[in-house]
Design a protein around this motif. Structure first.
Motif, PDB file in Angstrom:
ATOM      1  N   CYS A   1      22.994  33.438  33.829  1.00 55.27           N
ATOM      2  CA  CYS A   1      22.718  34.213  35.039  1.00 55.27           C
ATOM      3  C   CYS A   1      23.494  35.515  34.974  1.00 55.27           C
ATOM      4  O   CYS A   1      24.216  35.775  34.016  1.00 55.27           O
ATOM      5  N   PHE A   2      23.340  36.314  36.016  1.00 52.91           N
ATOM      6  CA  PHE A   2      24.176  37.488  36.226  1.00 52.91           C
ATOM      7  C   PHE A   2      24.956  37.241  37.500  1.00 52.91           C
ATOM      8  O   PHE A   2      24.506  36.537  38.408  1.00 52.91           O
ATOM      9  N   HIS A   3      26.129  37.860  37.570  1.00 52.58           N
ATOM     10  CA  HIS A   3      27.018  37.609  38.700  1.00 52.58           C
ATOM     11  C   HIS A   3      27.859  38.855  38.917  1.00 52.58           C
ATOM     12  O   HIS A   3      28.230  39.525  37.967  1.00 52.58           O
ATOM     13  N   ASP A   4      28.155  39.168  40.178  1.00 51.33           N
ATOM     14  CA  ASP A   4      28.979  40.349  40.447  1.00 51.33           C
ATOM     15  C   ASP A   4      30.332  39.977  41.056  1.00 51.33           C
ATOM     16  O   ASP A   4      30.973  40.795  41.684  1.00 51.33           O
ATOM     17  N   THR A   5      30.764  38.767  40.871  1.00 51.70           N
ATOM     18  CA  THR A   5      32.047  38.179  41.300  1.00 51.70           C
ATOM     19  C   THR A   5      32.152  37.900  42.791  1.00 51.70           C
ATOM     20  O   THR A   5      33.131  37.332  43.232  1.00 51.70           O
ATOM     21  N   ARG A   6      31.141  38.259  43.591  1.00 48.15           N
ATOM     22  CA  ARG A   6      31.192  37.882  45.005  1.00 48.15           C
ATOM     23  C   ARG A   6      31.021  36.378  45.126  1.00 48.15           C
ATOM     24  O   ARG A   6      30.429  35.725  44.275  1.00 48.15           O
ATOM     25  N   ARG A   7      31.526  35.825  46.211  1.00 51.10           N
ATOM     26  CA  ARG A   7      31.428  34.391  46.477  1.00 51.10           C
ATOM     27  C   ARG A   7      30.888  34.180  47.885  1.00 51.10           C
ATOM     28  O   ARG A   7      31.030  35.029  48.759  1.00 51.10           O
ATOM     29  N   TRP A   8      30.276  33.034  48.074  1.00 50.11           N
ATOM     30  CA  TRP A   8      29.829  32.585  49.387  1.00 50.11           C
ATOM     31  C   TRP A   8      30.579  31.287  49.665  1.00 50.11           C
ATOM     32  O   TRP A   8      30.377  30.300  48.969  1.00 50.11           O
ATOM     33  N   ASN A   9      31.490  31.307  50.618  1.00 51.01           N
ATOM     34  CA  ASN A   9      32.320  30.140  50.928  1.00 51.01           C
ATOM     35  C   ASN A   9      32.984  29.570  49.667  1.00 51.01           C
ATOM     36  O   ASN A   9      33.145  28.359  49.528  1.00 51.01           O
ATOM     37  N   GLY A  10      33.320  30.442  48.744  1.00 51.48           N
ATOM     38  CA  GLY A  10      33.975  30.018  47.506  1.00 51.48           C
ATOM     39  C   GLY A  10      33.017  29.648  46.385  1.00 51.48           C
ATOM     40  O   GLY A  10      33.452  29.402  45.262  1.00 51.48           O
ATOM     41  N   TRP A  11      31.725  29.618  46.660  1.00 51.35           N
ATOM     42  CA  TRP A  11      30.720  29.222  45.659  1.00 51.35           C
ATOM     43  C   TRP A  11      30.135  30.455  44.984  1.00 51.35           C
ATOM     44  O   TRP A  11      30.075  31.537  45.563  1.00 51.35           O
ATOM     45  N   GLY A  12      29.638  30.260  43.755  1.00 51.32           N
ATOM     46  CA  GLY A  12      29.015  31.344  43.007  1.00 51.32           C
ATOM     47  C   GLY A  12      27.710  31.800  43.646  1.00 51.32           C
ATOM     48  O   GLY A  12      27.058  31.057  44.378  1.00 51.32           O
ATOM     49  N   MET A  13      27.347  33.045  43.367  1.00 53.84           N
ATOM     50  CA  MET A  13      26.092  33.627  43.850  1.00 53.84           C
ATOM     51  C   MET A  13      25.335  34.189  42.649  1.00 53.84           C
ATOM     52  O   MET A  13      25.355  35.391  42.393  1.00 53.84           O
TER      53      MET A  13
END
Length: 123
Positions: free
Chosen positions: A42-54
């Motif tokens: 995947c691609f990821h920009d280091t943001r989290r949602w409630n500590g989970w990956g996005m």
């Protein structure tokens, strides 16, 4: 589909631009509902949602995920992945294509479950 964008958040009080989100980078992600050895690119920009990956998935990775999840399917006409609700009080979820910029190149991705499902931290 729109041009690639990296949203720039605003301060809610002053409406001044805040620090832009980090750049997208390659990663892998997994989740407790998948086999323990399953790691999806995947691609990821280091943001989290409630500590989970996005995570943001390419079409190929999204189709790989759909092959592992019977309630997830790709609908070509809408260029979106649809997750059919399992429970009566749930709604179907639609994850439409969007463009992000990866290393200066526009890349079509699908934010399948980002900000909704509990994805384990990308590697």
């Amino acid at each position: 589909m729109t041009e690639p964008t990296t949203p720039v958040p605003q301060d809610p009080l002053t409406r001044a631009p805040a620090t832009p989100f980090p750049d997208f980078r390659s990663a892998t992600v997994t989740a407790e509902w998948l086999d323990a050895e399953t790691k999806l690119p995947c691609f990821h920009d280091t943001r989290r949602w409630n500590g989970w990956g996005m995570p943001y998935f390419t079409l190929e990775a999204g189709k790989q995920l759909a092959s592992l999840m019977p309630n997830l399917r790709f609908v070509e006409e809408g260029d979106a992945f649809i997750h059919t609700a399992c429970e009566i009080d749930e709604e179907d979820l639609e994850f439409k294509a969007q463009l992000i910029e990866v290393n200066g190149h526009p890349t079509k991705v699908y934010a399948i479950g980002a900000g909704i499902w509990c994805w384990d931290y990308p590697e």
